[in-house]
Design an enzyme around this catalytic site. Structure first.
Site, short mmCIF file in Angstrom:
data_model
loop_
_atom_site.label_atom_id
_atom_site.label_comp_id
_atom_site.label_asym_id
_atom_site.label_seq_id
_atom_site.Cartn_x
_atom_site.Cartn_y
_atom_site.Cartn_z
N LEU A 1 0.83 -1.20 0.00
CA LEU A 1 0.00 0.00 0.00
C LEU A 1 0.87 1.25 0.00
O LEU A 1 2.00 1.23 0.48
CB LEU A 1 -0.91 0.00 1.23
CG LEU A 1 -1.85 -1.21 1.36
CD1 LEU A 1 -2.65 -1.13 2.64
CD2 LEU A 1 -2.78 -1.29 0.16
N ASP A 2 0.33 2.34 -0.54
CA ASP A 2 1.08 3.60 -0.52
C ASP A 2 0.59 4.48 0.64
O ASP A 2 -0.30 4.08 1.40
CB ASP A 2 0.98 4.33 -1.87
CG ASP A 2 -0.45 4.67 -2.26
OD1 ASP A 2 -1.31 4.82 -1.35
OD2 ASP A 2 -0.71 4.80 -3.46
N SER A 3 1.16 5.67 0.75
CA SER A 3 0.84 6.55 1.88
C SER A 3 -0.63 7.00 1.87
O SER A 3 -1.24 7.16 2.93
CB SER A 3 1.77 7.75 1.91
OG SER A 3 1.67 8.47 0.71
N ASP B 1 -3.15 5.18 0.75
CA ASP B 1 -3.89 4.02 1.25
C ASP B 1 -3.79 3.95 2.77
O ASP B 1 -4.77 3.63 3.46
CB ASP B 1 -3.33 2.73 0.65
CG ASP B 1 -3.48 2.67 -0.87
OD1 ASP B 1 -4.45 3.25 -1.40
OD2 ASP B 1 -2.60 2.07 -1.52
#
Length: 124
Positions: A79-81, A83
């Site tokens: 996941l990214d920031s 998310d």
């Protein structure tokens, strides 16, 4: 200044009283005591774990089979920031609390989310 404030407050203060037979009226708080604690209905850790894991498993970009109490949002789930922010917002909504940005930035795994919510006195 302090005496004027005190007078203003006391002018609006109403003290509940109860009749006590032929005795003088007694303030209600001297006849009835109720103890309160913020931990009376504190969540069990297993409840917190289950609810947080359900939140993460229901996130659209997550493979539910990879979610464990120790999973890291970026390293293990990819996941990214953004998310991460969405998951924190879902946790806030689920537990009816507000996580300050400074604290939310530190929560990057299920383990940290579980600990934060479990130790928060207002989580419900």
């Amino acid at each position: 200044m302090a005496s004027a404030l005190r007078a203003a407050i006391l002018g609006h203060l109403r003290v509940p009283v109860v009749a006590n037979g032929s005795k003088l009226l007694t303030p209600l708080w001297t006849t009835s005591v109720r103890s309160m604690s913020s931990h009376d209905d504190h969540l069990e850790k297993t409840q917190v774990i289950d609810r947080i894991l359900d939140i993460v498993k229901s996130f659209p970009k997550v493979d539910p089979s990879k979610v464990t109490p120790d999973v890291h949002f970026q390293k293990d789930l990819g996941l990214d920031s953004l998310d991460n922010v969405e998951i924190i917002m879902a946790i806030e909504e689920e537990f009816k609390l507000e996580i300050p940005d400074k604290e939310a930035d530190k929560i990057d795994s299920c383990a940290l989310a579980i600990e934060y919510v479990y130790n928060h006195p207002l989580a419900s």
